[in-house]
Scaffold this motif. Sequence first.
Motif, short mmCIF file in Angstrom:
data_model
loop_
_atom_site.label_atom_id
_atom_site.label_comp_id
_atom_site.label_asym_id
_atom_site.label_seq_id
_atom_site.Cartn_x
_atom_site.Cartn_y
_atom_site.Cartn_z
N LEU A 13 0.81 -1.21 0.00
CA LEU A 13 0.00 0.00 0.00
C LEU A 13 0.85 1.28 0.00
O LEU A 13 0.48 2.29 -0.59
N SER B 260 -8.58 -5.68 -1.18
CA SER B 260 -7.47 -4.79 -1.50
C SER B 260 -7.93 -3.70 -2.47
O SER B 260 -7.51 -2.53 -2.38
N ALA C 230 -9.52 -1.14 -0.55
CA ALA C 230 -8.52 -0.33 0.14
C ALA C 230 -7.93 0.72 -0.80
O ALA C 230 -7.65 1.86 -0.38
N GLN D 56 -10.26 3.59 -0.82
CA GLN D 56 -10.12 4.43 0.38
C GLN D 56 -8.86 5.26 0.33
O GLN D 56 -8.84 6.45 0.66
N LEU D 57 -7.79 4.58 -0.10
CA LEU D 57 -6.50 5.26 -0.14
C LEU D 57 -6.56 6.43 -1.13
O LEU D 57 -6.09 7.56 -0.83
N SER E 24 -8.54 9.21 0.30
CA SER E 24 -7.84 9.96 1.35
C SER E 24 -6.85 10.95 0.75
O SER E 24 -6.56 12.00 1.34
N ALA F 250 -17.22 -3.81 -0.59
CA ALA F 250 -17.94 -2.82 0.19
C ALA F 250 -17.33 -2.66 1.57
O ALA F 250 -17.21 -1.55 2.10
N ALA F 251 -16.90 -3.80 2.17
CA ALA F 251 -16.33 -3.74 3.51
C ALA F 251 -15.04 -2.94 3.53
O ALA F 251 -14.75 -2.21 4.48
N SER F 252 -14.23 -3.13 2.51
CA SER F 252 -12.93 -2.47 2.55
C SER F 252 -12.99 -1.06 1.93
O SER F 252 -12.24 -0.17 2.31
N GLY G 67 -15.47 1.04 2.13
CA GLY G 67 -16.04 1.95 3.10
C GLY G 67 -16.69 3.16 2.43
O GLY G 67 -17.46 3.03 1.47
N PRO G 68 -16.37 4.32 2.92
CA PRO G 68 -17.02 5.52 2.38
C PRO G 68 -16.63 5.82 0.93
O PRO G 68 -17.30 6.61 0.25
#
Lengths: 372, 724
Positions: free
Chosen positions: A210, A235, A238, A241-242, A245, A264-266, A268-269
């Motif tokens: 990551l 992943s 993720a 999300q990354l 961010s 969906a779990a990883s 997130g928003p």
Amino acid sequence: MTDAGRGRRRSSPRKLTGAILALALVGSLAACARPALRIALLTKLESGSLVGASEANAATLFLEERAKAGKRVDIEVKPYDDGWVPEKALAAYERARSDGFEFFVTSHTSTCAIGLEPAMRRDGVLTMVTGSATTALSGKDDLILRNIPDLAYEQARIAEYVSKLPGTEVLVLRDLDNGAYTEPAFWSFSTSVDGKNLRLRDIRMSALDLEATRKVMLERPFDILYVLVGGYQASAGAFAQLALSINPAARIVFTPWLKTPALAASAGPALERSTLPSHYPAKGQDPRVDAYIARFEARFGYVPTFISLNVYAGLEILAAAWDSGARTPAEFKRWILERGVVPTSFGFSVFDRFGDSNTPLVMIEDPRREFE
Amino acid sequence: MKRRTLQGFAFAVEATTLAVTLVMMSAALALASGRIGAHYRTDRAAEARKASALVNVFLERASKRFAVLAVDPAAREAAAYFEDFSDLYEVGPGLLVRRILRSAPGSAVFTGFDLGSSVAGGLLIEADEGELVTSGIVRGVEDERPSVYFARRTGEAWLLGRLEVDAITVELARIADYAGSVILIVAPDGRVLTSTRAGIGIDILPERLGGATEADGERWLVGEAESPLLRDRIVVFTPRAELERLLAAFPVLGSSMAALFLFGAVIRSTRMRSRFLRPLERLSALVEVWDPDRQDPAALAAVETDFREVHALATAFVEKSARIRDALAELRRMDEEVRALNAGLEARVSERTAELEKANQRLGAANLELSRAVEELTATRDRLVYSEKMAALGRLAAGTAHELNTPLGALRSSAEFLAGTLPAHLAALPALMSSLSPDDLALLEELLRRGFAETPDPGFSGRRSALKKMRAAFEAAGSPDPSVLADGLQELGVHDPGEPLVGKVATRPRAGVLVETACALVGAVRSGRVVVQAAERAAWTVNALRTYSRQEERGKSLRVDLPSDLETVLTLLNNRLKRGIEVERDYGTDVRVYGRPDELDQVWINLVNNAIDAMDGAGRLTVRTFREGSSAIVTIEDTGKGIPEEVRSRIFEPFFTTKTEGLGLGLGLDICRRIIQSHGGTLDFESRPGRTVFTARLPAYSGEGAAGAATQGRVDDPGELPGA
């Protein structure tokens, strides 16, 4: 010879005839009882994983519902674990072949499909591909059929969508672990996308780094992140999300193959800023799809992957051919391709003359509802 | 009887032994495999419990270490060494990962990662201050691997740890008893959460599998156990092939042993045939064609065998054959001798037979002569017995005649007296009666009363003395005929000269006529009495004789009253007894027998006669009868001279007698004894000078049962008596 002896002699042929008739009757009954259409399902059987289990259970559900519909119980589906790994897939295929199977439904990745193609071509088995979109299988007059669009078609549709998105900078994260899919997919995507600057970064999802990915994202600003990944949904989430961010305004585009609850779990928003291409309409848009998912969840306790629908539809197509009198792989192929359009529980599957399918993709822009 | 062959018997024994062995071996193997199978199945549950325990150990250890990390910030600095957890995070507000304490390679979680959509995020929301919460097995957001999350709130933040179930799964796979076993952790709803081996084709397990199931084309034995910390089930799938592989050894073992036994049986049979049966068959064949006359038995010994018994059989046969051959030769020689002897013997037998026939003829003649002699002897004996009987009868008749002669004499004299004297007196009596004065009549009446009265006899000297005195008294009184008066009074029973009647007679002038008349009348009455007594005596004797003779009872068995019988005999012999022999009778009551009275009388007569003879007419004869138990005893005792010692042993012999020739034939006691014996009794004697007692012991009469004792024989047919 005594009369009794002659009597015995006379009765022997009768007994022999009776025995032969009995054997024939038993044999006929055994033949009738034995499933005539035997299909091997090559998929990933990993405990606790919805991938693979969804496909295997789709087969179970198909057989149960076929029985409930009053149709003949003359189809057997046996799952073989190929782990979505080419070597393991080949071993599973050989095992199925040794068990006498000549009809296959596969849900594995393109890499596995390409690895199996020579053996399948050699053996003359009929294969219904439900999870591999590689173009390596496209345009070939063989016994490998596919009820999903190939990646060229798929990527062209995604490229069309991306082309319409605001912003010009497109960061493409390509998974080299599934190169059989991602490499031709990128080629198709890159040739189809219009008006965007593509920045390609290759990664290996099996050895996720990551920090390196973060650096890539920080190197240059991007407007769109295209996650060209066929698996490793967590992943992939993720990445979303990354990316969010770093650049909360970015749009994240996934491939259709990431449509699982794990994403969906990883993610997130980040799902709010994501687009998820889908072979099937979004939740609530198609009652047939919703009904299947509801039946499946009621039967097995969880929401299946979309490949589960492909498998179910693929089995319906093979069963229809079987019920129509097709018996050999060639007869199956002929029956399917002669029609071109075969009805399924979810609408129609459309096949071209090479047995490839070009079903339109649906772009789901707020996929959070898909996993509620 | 149908006989079996030895080879067939040996084969049957081998086959039976083999079959029994195989059956027992199969049963033993089946039992062993069954028990192993049962044990194997039972072990599956134990294996599942063992796996559950291992899972618990992992989770408890992780829980303790997580607690250390939660309360000790310093420990978090060394979180990298807490290898129980693949990932450890400090999660800040908004469920964003604030700090990564430990991270698994390839984890998708980064600092700032939003856990809000993941299962871990939901767990964090549940976690209260100071309380550890765990997630159960879920797919990790980091890499989708099966994981257990630990969460604990610490102030405004959380500590989140992830334990990769694969770490437990590896250990579970390690503790599995069999390489092919698969250990599953199954959620309560039946979903398979993790497995030590992928792809056994079961994703949803039923609530209970019941010890066995089929999946992925295989048959499995199933063991199950609860995992309380995970609230999941630990299920162990063991391929039945493992058990079958184990059990497969049994058929192989059984087949090998069966093959071994079969091989052994074949080897034994082959060797038995070649080493034992063949020599026997060879010996049998040789014996069958062996000719004892032309072949040497030693040829039989050529049978080759390893067995001593077969060799001994052949050797014994050789020896016996030699003996048989010699014996046959000896038999032939003896047969010839026997034939020669037989020929000579036949001639001698013919000769002897002729001699025997002649001897037989001679014997026949002698026998005839002997029979005649016996007949003569029998006749002679009969004559002798008859003579004895006649002699005894003669003596009895003589005695009886004499006994009758006495009363007859008395009758005659009385009759003569009555006929000679009484008529004259009776003729003169009316005139006399009319001439008598009252005093004379009174005296006559008194004289008659006195004569009719019984007067004690004073004896000869008393009578003589009384006669003298009365004669003197009458002389003194001047009576005309004193002697007549005295004799007359004494005739009338007056023996006392002092009686008043003597004085009255002396004073009456016609006393002489009166006394003479009274004497005549009293004499007539007395003669009448004598006549009566003599007649009674004669009648008594005649009655005894009649009783003795008993012609109508002869040979019949009757109840015999022994005293009466003896009294008859004594009466018959009274003539001999009354001449100086005092007879003493001592008769007991109820002394009766059942017998032939004529024969018994003959016994008593013989014995009494012998006693009288022994006493020479003077002595005492004592006759007794009495009961002794069931016997009636008769003893006849005399006071004679006794039986000499030297003849006592012979007195019962026939024809033995001590009497003077002509007085007896010597058959009396012999016959007496036979008669008593024929009545079932005995006759014995004891004797010493002055006392000889013969004792007859007879079965006493006690009803009809006694009848048989007296029917065994008769005295006049001694040849038929027992012991004759």
